[in-house]
Every structure is written in structure tokens, then in C-alpha cells.
Design a protein around this motif. Structure first.
Motif, PDB file in Angstrom:
ATOM      1  N   ASP B  34       0.840  -1.198   0.000  1.00 16.09           N
ATOM      2  CA  ASP B  34       0.000   0.000   0.000  1.00 16.09           C
ATOM      3  C   ASP B  34       0.876   1.249   0.000  1.00 16.09           C
ATOM      4  O   ASP B  34       2.037   1.183   0.349  1.00 16.09           O
ATOM      5  CB  ASP B  34      -0.864   0.001   1.261  1.00 16.09           C
ATOM      6  CG  ASP B  34      -1.877  -1.128   1.247  1.00 16.09           C
ATOM      7  OD1 ASP B  34      -2.207  -1.595   0.141  1.00 16.09           O
ATOM      8  OD2 ASP B  34      -2.300  -1.545   2.338  1.00 16.09           O
ATOM      9  N   PRO B  35       0.289   2.387  -0.357  1.00 16.02           N
ATOM     10  CA  PRO B  35       1.068   3.622  -0.287  1.00 16.02           C
ATOM     11  C   PRO B  35       1.520   3.887   1.147  1.00 16.02           C
ATOM     12  O   PRO B  35       0.782   3.634   2.093  1.00 16.02           O
ATOM     13  CB  PRO B  35       0.077   4.698  -0.721  1.00 16.02           C
ATOM     14  CG  PRO B  35      -0.960   3.987  -1.494  1.00 16.02           C
ATOM     15  CD  PRO B  35      -1.049   2.609  -0.906  1.00 16.02           C
ATOM     16  N   CYS B  36       2.769   4.344   1.308  1.00 19.58           N
ATOM     17  CA  CYS B  36       3.237   4.666   2.655  1.00 19.58           C
ATOM     18  C   CYS B  36       3.704   6.102   2.714  1.00 19.58           C
ATOM     19  O   CYS B  36       4.050   6.615   3.758  1.00 19.58           O
ATOM     20  CB  CYS B  36       4.369   3.741   3.070  1.00 19.58           C
ATOM     21  SG  CYS B  36       5.803   3.895   2.036  1.00 19.58           S
ATOM     22  N   LEU B  37       3.738   6.763   1.562  1.00 20.68           N
ATOM     23  CA  LEU B  37       4.188   8.157   1.552  1.00 20.68           C
ATOM     24  C   LEU B  37       3.498   8.885   0.408  1.00 20.68           C
ATOM     25  O   LEU B  37       3.542   8.419  -0.735  1.00 20.68           O
ATOM     26  CB  LEU B  37       5.706   8.212   1.360  1.00 20.68           C
ATOM     27  CG  LEU B  37       6.300   9.604   1.284  1.00 20.68           C
ATOM     28  CD1 LEU B  37       6.630  10.124   2.667  1.00 20.68           C
ATOM     29  CD2 LEU B  37       7.535   9.620   0.424  1.00 20.68           C
ATOM     30  N   VAL B  38       2.845   9.965   0.723  1.00 14.37           N
ATOM     31  CA  VAL B  38       2.208  10.764  -0.308  1.00 14.37           C
ATOM     32  C   VAL B  38       2.728  12.187  -0.187  1.00 14.37           C
ATOM     33  O   VAL B  38       2.653  12.793   0.886  1.00 14.37           O
ATOM     34  CB  VAL B  38       0.663  10.747  -0.164  1.00 14.37           C
ATOM     35  CG1 VAL B  38       0.029  11.708  -1.157  1.00 14.37           C
ATOM     36  CG2 VAL B  38       0.128   9.346  -0.363  1.00 14.37           C
ATOM     37  N   VAL B  39       3.328  12.679  -1.272  1.00 10.87           N
ATOM     38  CA  VAL B  39       3.817  14.056  -1.286  1.00 10.87           C
ATOM     39  C   VAL B  39       2.932  14.843  -2.225  1.00 10.87           C
ATOM     40  O   VAL B  39       2.761  14.458  -3.382  1.00 10.87           O
ATOM     41  CB  VAL B  39       5.295  14.112  -1.749  1.00 10.87           C
ATOM     42  CG1 VAL B  39       5.755  15.549  -1.841  1.00 10.87           C
ATOM     43  CG2 VAL B  39       6.176  13.330  -0.799  1.00 10.87           C
ATOM     44  N   ASP B  40       2.349  15.899  -1.715  1.00 11.98           N
ATOM     45  CA  ASP B  40       1.360  16.627  -2.496  1.00 11.98           C
ATOM     46  C   ASP B  40       1.782  18.080  -2.686  1.00 11.98           C
ATOM     47  O   ASP B  40       1.781  18.852  -1.733  1.00 11.98           O
ATOM     48  CB  ASP B  40       0.004  16.544  -1.778  1.00 11.98           C
ATOM     49  CG  ASP B  40      -1.068  17.312  -2.522  1.00 11.98           C
ATOM     50  OD1 ASP B  40      -1.024  17.320  -3.767  1.00 11.98           O
ATOM     51  OD2 ASP B  40      -1.929  17.905  -1.861  1.00 11.98           O
ATOM     52  N   HIS B 104       4.971   0.699   0.005  1.00 13.88           N
ATOM     53  CA  HIS B 104       5.788  -0.178   0.847  1.00 13.88           C
ATOM     54  C   HIS B 104       6.657  -1.072  -0.025  1.00 13.88           C
ATOM     55  O   HIS B 104       6.188  -1.614  -1.027  1.00 13.88           O
ATOM     56  CB  HIS B 104       4.883  -1.060   1.718  1.00 13.88           C
ATOM     57  CG  HIS B 104       4.309  -0.339   2.886  1.00 13.88           C
ATOM     58  ND1 HIS B 104       5.061   0.040   3.976  1.00 13.88           N
ATOM     59  CD2 HIS B 104       3.059   0.106   3.136  1.00 13.88           C
ATOM     60  CE1 HIS B 104       4.299   0.656   4.855  1.00 13.88           C
ATOM     61  NE2 HIS B 104       3.066   0.724   4.365  1.00 13.88           N
ATOM     62  N   GLY B 105       7.916  -1.231   0.362  1.00 14.94           N
ATOM     63  CA  GLY B 105       8.807  -2.135  -0.354  1.00 14.94           C
ATOM     64  C   GLY B 105       9.473  -1.511  -1.565  1.00 14.94           C
ATOM     65  O   GLY B 105      10.252  -2.169  -2.240  1.00 14.94           O
ATOM     66  N   ASP B 139       3.225   6.949   6.569  1.00 15.00           N
ATOM     67  CA  ASP B 139       2.791   5.876   7.432  1.00 15.00           C
ATOM     68  C   ASP B 139       4.031   5.494   8.244  1.00 15.00           C
ATOM     69  O   ASP B 139       5.036   5.109   7.679  1.00 15.00           O
ATOM     70  CB  ASP B 139       2.323   4.712   6.560  1.00 15.00           C
ATOM     71  CG  ASP B 139       1.945   3.517   7.388  1.00 15.00           C
ATOM     72  OD1 ASP B 139       1.666   3.696   8.580  1.00 15.00           O
ATOM     73  OD2 ASP B 139       1.939   2.402   6.836  1.00 15.00           O
ATOM     74  N   GLY B 140       3.977   5.623   9.540  1.00 19.28           N
ATOM     75  CA  GLY B 140       5.144   5.307  10.363  1.00 19.28           C
ATOM     76  C   GLY B 140       6.094   6.472  10.447  1.00 19.28           C
ATOM     77  O   GLY B 140       5.760   7.589  10.076  1.00 19.28           O
TER      78      GLY B 140
END
Lengths: 302, 336
Positions: B34-40, B104-105, B139-140
């Protein structure tokens, strides 16, 4: 990756429960974060204190030598040459206690002011509640203060042996120095928080600090009892000047320390001043913490 | 640019080193989560006191603007004579509207020439530099592999392991548990009880890497950390990065060595003048970037900057990114 719009990206972030970065945490969360960093504050503080004096031959001895030399100068000039200690019998004890403790205030103010500005590198490479920096800075000064307090007590004791001085008895009252310094520490942390935020946002203020500190030094009766000079002011100024000079926080803490160590009528234990000391410490610490916290997301931007 | 960014970049004039031992290797693809980082739409603006005038900085292609409001009073204009020394505040727009999403990953490399905003972007997505506008969602807890700033050269290696570990958010107990592992990983032996300033640069670099990777974070950011250290150490760091990815973490890597990026990343972001020029699979982006650097180098030596650059845009890149690259070139035109 397909192009997405800003709204889609934000929806995606919400869908997977991501948290937004760079947002000031709620006060309660922040307090818990800072509390969890207790060991870091302690280790960073003591290491900074140790590193500060490490590049000299006498090393850690300077932490004690420095205030002794400082106090000697004041004893020589104000105590002996000018003889301005009106109504104080043991001038040496008066000046030594004043100088040693005021140094702690001075270092905390200066250190707090620099704690964010000078460590922008650290702020830009690691994640932690920024309140750690002013706290560990004050901690580092407390670390150097503790050994010098022992020396301070010895000097006060020794001054009683000099000709022309009343002997200084070692009583249980001396233990009250510990809570007095404890309160001063809490107060200093509050001041360091306020200075840290002010200087981080407006670096120019750093230049003004030394003047304010010098004024505070004379206004707190560090080297001579300034309150006793109020009667030389015009009549209308005397009342409120006395109140300010006597009950402002730094003067209160110096009074508490002197009352603990010195056996003089001018410095009797005064419950009112103890309460005042507690109130000042709590007020400054709480206000300082909140003021600092409100700027949390701005530190490290420029 | 900020001090730390320019410091990191200062010693390298151009950003394409090929390292033989990395050549031909490829990062193992791990199924993405799943997405763990979104930069907007991220913008980062630095406040700069004094220093270079906006004009001279702009001439070098840095995006600078005056922080003062455009309408100035008579007093201000009178004061203006000494503006570079009194009250000179300008703003450097280091990152200009970057958006992307990471899963992730994933192992993401960031490339770009000096001063293109790579390190700033990395710090911003770690949440270390507050955004001027836009936002970063994670996330995290992301961690930058840059514990150096917390370490004290006067203190012993052992003390620094403690300071660094605590700075990274470990508990004293965790620091104790990992202590031996860190010493062994850094391979410093008895030097652990000597002040860190007595270490060779290789030893110091190894210790820094060992400390900062002691805690396995959700998102690991590496900024030029692999530039130092011998081959054996490099292999171990790679293993550590792979470990983070295996545990569904995400790795960001800023490196001047394209072959390192090719060997360790699955996706590459190409930054130029604070904007994202290209974002895609590693082969595609590095090919275009190599082409760009070659053209840029020739332009520098040949002096025909404009022509070369335009040529590069026609050739390199996928369709979408080609468009973006062209737009960004136009933005630069008035500066040149």
C-alpha cells in the motif's frame, strides 16, 4: 505512475491512514513525546557539558575555576575596593553565592537562545520533539553547576574563618540549597524555552540578550544588595522599584539560596519567598513550554 | 541553498560517477504494498539572511526572490543602499511543487545535478524541514540516515553510540541491546573507547552508518552515505538496505553514482531546479539523466548551453515526462 490530482492524492493518503508531517502535535501528545525523550535529554546534556571543557589542559576543572575567578574579581572590586555591601556582614559569601547562581541563569538564557539557532543541522537531520534542545542545554549547565556548588559551599564555610568575619555555622538549613537550586532549574528551563523560540524566529534578538542580562545582574543584587540603594531614588519611584527588585524571580532565588547558607538577619528563612519561588518556577516553565510548543513546526525552516 | 546541502555537494562538480563494482547489478523487485508516503504539491522556501544578492544567485539558476513586499516606502528605499548588509533577507525556493506517491517495499533513487533540491526534498519528506506549502503524508516514522549532526567528535565511540541511538528514538534498553551489534557492524574494534575525532574518515563513516541503521525504520532515507567505506562495508550496507525493504519498509537513496542507484533502486525521481523532471522505472530515468548530464557537461565546456539543452529534451524521457521537462526549460529561459 499515472498522474493524479492533488485531491486524489489526499484522498489516497486518507484511505491508507497516513499521517500528515510537519504539523504541530497536540499539547498532550507533545508532553508525552518530550517525557519519553528524558534519557536523550540527560545524555545529550551531560555530554555537551563534558565536551565543552575537553580541549584544555585543566579540562573539567575549568567548570569550577571559571566561576571562582569570576567571583574573585567581584569580591575584590565591589566587596573590598568599593565596599558597596550595605548591611551585609559576610560580603564574600554574598557575592560568591550570587555569582555562582547567576551564572546558571545567564548560561541558561544564552544557551536556550542558541539551542535552536545553533543546532539547525541536528534539527534538519533527525526527528524528535524540539523541546529536547533547550532542555538538554539547561541540563548541561546544571551538570557543571553541581560540582561548582560544592566549591561554593566550601568557600562560604571558609569565609567564616577569615579575620573580621563571623564564623559560618554548618546547619541542617544548608540542605535547603537543594530545593532552591531545583526551583531555579525549573525557572531556567522556562526562560530557555522562551529565549529559544524568540531567537529562532528573530535571530537579531541574540545581540540584545547580553544587555538585558547585565541589567538583570545589577537589578537582582548579584554582587551588592541593590534594594538598599532604592532610597537614593526620587520618592515616587521608591515604592514600586523596591517591589520589583525584591520579588522578581532571580532576586527571589538568590534570596532563597543565601537564606539557606548565610546566617544573617538580612537573610532569614521566609515562607512567603519560598511560595513565590515555586510560583515563579511553575509560571515560567508552563508558559515557556507552551510558547515553545506553539512554534514547534517552524523550527529548522530557515 | 542551505549549508548542509551545499556542503554535501561541494566536493563533486558533476554527478555521474560509474563505479565498477556496482555495474550490472539490479535491485530485486519486491511486490509493492500500500502507499506509505504521499507528497502533495510540496514547496520548500528558505529564508536567507545577507549573503548573495538575489541577482547574482538568480544568474546561477537558483530560484531566489526578495522576501520584502514589492511596494517599498521612502524610508526603505533610503535604507536600500546598504541592503546587502543591513536587513537583506531573500528567499530561496528550493523545492517547487513536487508531487509523488511511494509504496511499501519500494526503493527510490533521487538524482539531479548539484543544487537541484535532492537533499532538501529528502529532508522535507522526512518532516525535518517544514513545508512552505503543500503537504507530506506518511505511514510510520521516516528516518534520515544522517545521525552525524547528533554525534560529538570529542566523545568516545561508545558514548556516541548511546547519543546517536537515543537521538534516533531508541530507549536506553534498546541501545544496550544493540550496542555490540553496532560496534561489530562498524568494525571499529578497540577504537570504540577513543574519542571519535581520532577516527579515520572511513571508520567514522562506518560508525555513523552503523548507528543510524541500528533502528530499522519504516522509511529509510540515505543521503550519500555509501560514498565512503570500503567494498566489504558497502556490501553490508546494501544488505541492511535490503533488510529494510524486506520488512516492507521503503528506501530513498540520494547518490551521485548512477550505477549505485541502478544497482539498488527500482524507481528513480529526477530533480532539476527544485522540480520533478521525471519519475519512473530505473532504466528509463537513468538513461535520460545520463544523456542530460552528458549534454550539460558539453554545454559547459563548449559554451553553447541553450542549444544542447534543448536537444536533450527532444530525445530523452518518456512521453509524459518529456512534456514536463520542456515546461521546466521554459521556466529557466529568462534566467539564462
Amino acid at each position: 505512475m499515472p498522474a493524479t490530482s492533488s485531491a486524489e492524492r489526499r484522498a489516497e493518503a486518507e484511505k491508507y491512514g497516513l499521517t500528515k508531517m510537519g504539523v504541530r502535535p497536540p499539547l498532550w501528545t507533545y508532553i508525552k513525546d518530550v517525557a519519553r525523550r528524558g534519557p536523550f535529554i540527560r545524555v545529550l546534556g551531560t555530554s555537551t557539558a563534558y565536551a565543552r571543557n575537553q580541549n584544555t589542559y585543566l579540562g573539567q576543572l575549568w567548570a569550577v575555576l571559571n566561576p571562582i575567578l569570576n567571583a574573585s574579581v567581584y569580591v575584590l572590586i565591589f566587596g573590598m575596593l568599593l565596599n558597596v555591601s550595605r548591611g551585609v556582614d559576610n560580603t564574600i559569601a554574598f557575592i560568591v553565592i550570587g555569582v555562582f547562581l547567576f551564572r546558571f541563569v545567564e548560561q541558561s538564557v544564552n544557551g536556550g537562545a542558541q539551542s535552536i539557532a545553533k543546532r539547525s543541522n541536528l534539527i534538519r537531520s533527525l526527528h524528535f520533539p524540539r523541546a529536547v534542545l533547550p532542555l538538554s542545554n539547561v541540563m548541561s549547565h546544571l551538570t557543571t553547576l553541581v560540582p561548582s556548588l560544592v566549591v561554593m559551599c566550601l568557600i562560604v564555610l571558609g569565609s567564616g574563618l577569615l579575620p573580621g568575619y563571623d564564623p559560618v555555622p554548618l546547619t541542617w538549613e544548608w540542605l535547603l540549597l537543594v530545593p532552591a537550586v531545583g526551583l531555579l532549574w525549573v525557572f531556567n528551563m522556562g526562560i530557555a524555552f522562551i529565549m529559544a523560540r524568540l531567537v529562532a524566529i528573530t535571530p537579531d534578538l541574540d545581540n540584545v540578550i547580553s544587555f538585558v542580562l547585565r541589567l538583570t545582574m545589577y537589578a537582582s543584587g548579584v554582587i551588592f544588595p541593590v534594594v538598599r540603594y532604592v532610597n537614593e531614588l526620587p520618592q515616587w519611584m521608591q515604592g514600586w522599584t523596591t517591589t520589583i527588585l525584591e520579588y522578581q524571580p532571580v532576586a527571589v532565588y538568590l534570596y532563597l539560596a543565601r537564606a539557606s547558607l548565610m546566617n544573617e538577619d538580612a537573610f532569614l528563612q521566609d515562607p512567603f519567598k519560598w511560595w513565590l519561588g515555586i510560583i515563579w518556577a511553575v509560571v515560567f516553565f508552563v508558559a515557556g513550554f507552551i510558547i515553545f510548543w506553539r512554534g514547534e513546526e517552524r523550527y529548522g525552516r530557515d | 541553498m542551505t549549508d548542509d546541502v551545499s556542503e554535501a555537494d561541494a566536493h563533486l562538480d558533476f554527478d555521474m560517477e560509474d563505479e565498477a563494482d556496482d555495474a550490472g547489478e539490479h535491485a530485486e523487485a519486491i511486490p509493492l504494498g500500500d502507499p506509505c508516503l504521499v507528497v502533495d504539491d510540496l514547496h520548500i522556501v528558505f529564508r536567507v539572511f545577507g549573503g548573495k544578492t538575489a541577482e547574482s544567485a538568480r544568474a546561477q539558476g537558483i530560484h531566489v526572490q526578495d522576501a520584502e513586499p514589492p511596494r517599498r516606502s521612502l524610508v526603505k528605499r533610503l535604507l536600500g543602499a546598504g541592503r546587502q548588509h543591513v536587513g537583506a533577507v531573500s528567499e530561496v525556493h528550493a523545492v517547487r511543487g513536487v508531487s509523488f506517491m511511494a509504496r511499501h517495499g519500494e526503493s527510490i533513487g533521487i538524482v539531479g545535478i548539484n543544487g537541484s533540491g535532492k537533499s532538501t526534498l529528502l529532508r522535507a519528506i522526512t518532516g525535518l524541514i517544514p513545508p512552505h506549502s503543500g503537504s507530506v503524508y506518511v505511514d510510520g516514522e521516516p528516518a534520515l540516515l544522517g545521525v552525524n549532526a547528533a554525534l560529538m567528535p570529542q566523545m568516545t565511540g561508545a558514548k556516541n553510540i548511546e547519543i546517536g541511538g537515543l537521538a534516533l528514538g531508541m530507549t536506553p534498553k534498546q541501545v544496550d541491546e544493540r550496542f555490540d551489534e553496532v560496534v561489530e557492524f562498524a568494525d571499529i574494534g578497540d577504537f570504540v573507547d577513543m574519542p571519535m575525532k581520532t577516527y579515520s574518515s572511513g571508520m567514522a563513516a562506518r560508525l555513523r552508518f552503523a548507528i543510524s541503521s541500528a533502528a530499522i525504520p519504516d522509511i529509510l532515507m540515505v543521503d550519500e552515505a555509501l560514498a565512503t567505506g570500503d567494498a566489504a562495508f558497502k556490501a553490508r550496507s546494501k544488505a541492511r538496505i535490503a533488510e529494510v525493504r524486506q520488512q516492507a519498509g521503503t528506501v530513498f537513496l540520494v547518490s551521485h553514482s548512477i550505477s549505485t542507484i541502478e544497482a539498488m533502486c527500482t524507481r528513480v525521481l529526477w530533480m532539476h531546479q527544485g522540480q520533478l523532471v521525471m519519475d519512473g522505472p530505473v532504466e528509463e530515468v537513468t538513461a535520460a539523466y545520463r544523456e542530460f548530464v552528458r549534454a550539460h557537461r558539453q554545454a559547459r565546456s563548449g559554451g553553447q548551453a541553450g542549444g544542447r539543452r534543448r536537444k536533450r529534451n527532444g530525445g530523452g524521457g518518456s512521453q509524459g515526462s518529456g512534456g514536463r521537462a520542456r515546461r521546466q526549460d521554459k521556466a529557466r529561459a529568462p534566467d539564462a
